[in-house]
Motif scaffolding. Structure first.
Motif, PDB file in Angstrom:
ATOM      1  N   UNK A 160     -54.834  54.032 -13.584  1.00 46.23           N
ATOM      2  CA  UNK A 160     -55.951  53.805 -12.672  1.00 46.23           C
ATOM      3  C   UNK A 160     -56.257  52.308 -12.688  1.00 46.23           C
ATOM      4  N   UNK A 161     -56.023  51.626 -11.569  1.00 45.37           N
ATOM      5  CA  UNK A 161     -56.278  50.182 -11.484  1.00 45.37           C
ATOM      6  C   UNK A 161     -57.755  49.853 -11.436  1.00 45.37           C
ATOM      7  N   UNK A 162     -58.588  50.823 -11.068  1.00 46.94           N
ATOM      8  CA  UNK A 162     -60.003  50.532 -10.894  1.00 46.94           C
ATOM      9  C   UNK A 162     -60.183  49.512  -9.783  1.00 46.94           C
ATOM     10  N   UNK A 163     -60.930  48.455 -10.042  1.00 49.70           N
ATOM     11  CA  UNK A 163     -61.151  47.400  -9.052  1.00 49.70           C
ATOM     12  C   UNK A 163     -60.101  46.303  -9.121  1.00 49.70           C
ATOM     13  N   UNK A 164     -59.193  46.384 -10.084  1.00 49.67           N
ATOM     14  CA  UNK A 164     -58.165  45.353 -10.225  1.00 49.67           C
ATOM     15  C   UNK A 164     -57.142  45.465  -9.096  1.00 49.67           C
ATOM     16  N   UNK A 165     -56.378  44.429  -8.915  1.00 48.56           N
ATOM     17  CA  UNK A 165     -55.359  44.433  -7.857  1.00 48.56           C
ATOM     18  C   UNK A 165     -53.972  44.727  -8.399  1.00 48.56           C
ATOM     19  N   UNK A 166     -53.866  44.872  -9.728  1.00 46.06           N
ATOM     20  CA  UNK A 166     -52.561  45.192 -10.309  1.00 46.06           C
ATOM     21  C   UNK A 166     -52.723  45.886 -11.654  1.00 46.06           C
ATOM     22  N   UNK A 167     -51.611  46.459 -12.125  1.00 46.84           N
ATOM     23  CA  UNK A 167     -51.597  47.144 -13.424  1.00 46.84           C
ATOM     24  C   UNK A 167     -50.173  47.132 -13.953  1.00 46.84           C
ATOM     25  N   UNK A 168     -50.062  47.207 -15.267  1.00 51.54           N
ATOM     26  CA  UNK A 168     -48.758  47.237 -15.924  1.00 51.54           C
ATOM     27  C   UNK A 168     -48.641  48.536 -16.704  1.00 51.54           C
ATOM     28  N   UNK A 169     -47.521  49.242 -16.515  1.00 49.02           N
ATOM     29  CA  UNK A 169     -47.306  50.498 -17.222  1.00 49.02           C
ATOM     30  C   UNK A 169     -47.158  50.223 -18.718  1.00 49.02           C
ATOM     31  N   UNK A 170     -47.901  50.961 -19.560  1.00 55.11           N
ATOM     32  CA  UNK A 170     -47.806  50.732 -21.005  1.00 55.11           C
ATOM     33  C   UNK A 170     -46.487  51.198 -21.617  1.00 55.11           C
ATOM     34  N   UNK A 171     -45.725  52.035 -20.922  1.00 61.01           N
ATOM     35  CA  UNK A 171     -44.445  52.507 -21.453  1.00 61.01           C
ATOM     36  C   UNK A 171     -43.292  51.595 -21.074  1.00 61.01           C
ATOM     37  N   UNK A 172     -43.164  51.271 -19.772  1.00 61.68           N
ATOM     38  CA  UNK A 172     -41.973  50.551 -19.312  1.00 61.68           C
ATOM     39  C   UNK A 172     -42.260  49.131 -18.842  1.00 61.68           C
ATOM     40  N   UNK A 173     -43.517  48.726 -18.830  1.00 60.07           N
ATOM     41  CA  UNK A 173     -43.943  47.389 -18.420  1.00 60.07           C
ATOM     42  C   UNK A 173     -43.688  47.081 -16.952  1.00 60.07           C
ATOM     43  N   UNK A 174     -43.538  48.117 -16.126  1.00 61.12           N
ATOM     44  CA  UNK A 174     -43.421  47.876 -14.694  1.00 61.12           C
ATOM     45  C   UNK A 174     -44.744  47.325 -14.181  1.00 61.12           C
TER      46      UNK A 174
END
Length: 84
Positions: free
Chosen positions: A42-56
């Motif tokens: 869930x990005x929330x209000x952010x514009x990006x996120x990184x997967x904690x497993x694969x770092x995508x």
């Protein structure tokens, strides 16, 4: 598994970032059988996120439909997720 509308994405091609039209989604890492646990992000209000497993690196793009992504081959149909 119940049918749901949460879009799923994968990074089988190994791209540096995936632009997506959703802020809440699942990352599968690669395609089965090489996928990681399907993690809800869930990005929330952010514009990006990184997967904690694969770092995508996922970047929200409001011009895309919620289940769409760029590159388009990184979309993971929910029907396949239910079978995994």
């Amino acid at each position: 598994m119940a049918n749901h509308g949460t879009p799923h994405f994968h990074n089988q091609p190994g791209v540096a970032r995936i632009r997506i039209g959703a802020r809440e989604f699942m990352c599968t890492g690669a395609l089965p059988p090489f996928d990681h646990p399907h993690v809800f992000i869930d990005m929330g209000d952010a514009s990006d996120a990184i997967c904690p497993y694969c770092s995508t690196h996922y970047v929200h793009d409001a011009s895309l439909a919620p289940g769409a992504c760029e590159p388009p081959e990184c979309a993971f149909p929910v029907e396949k997720a239910a079978a995994a």
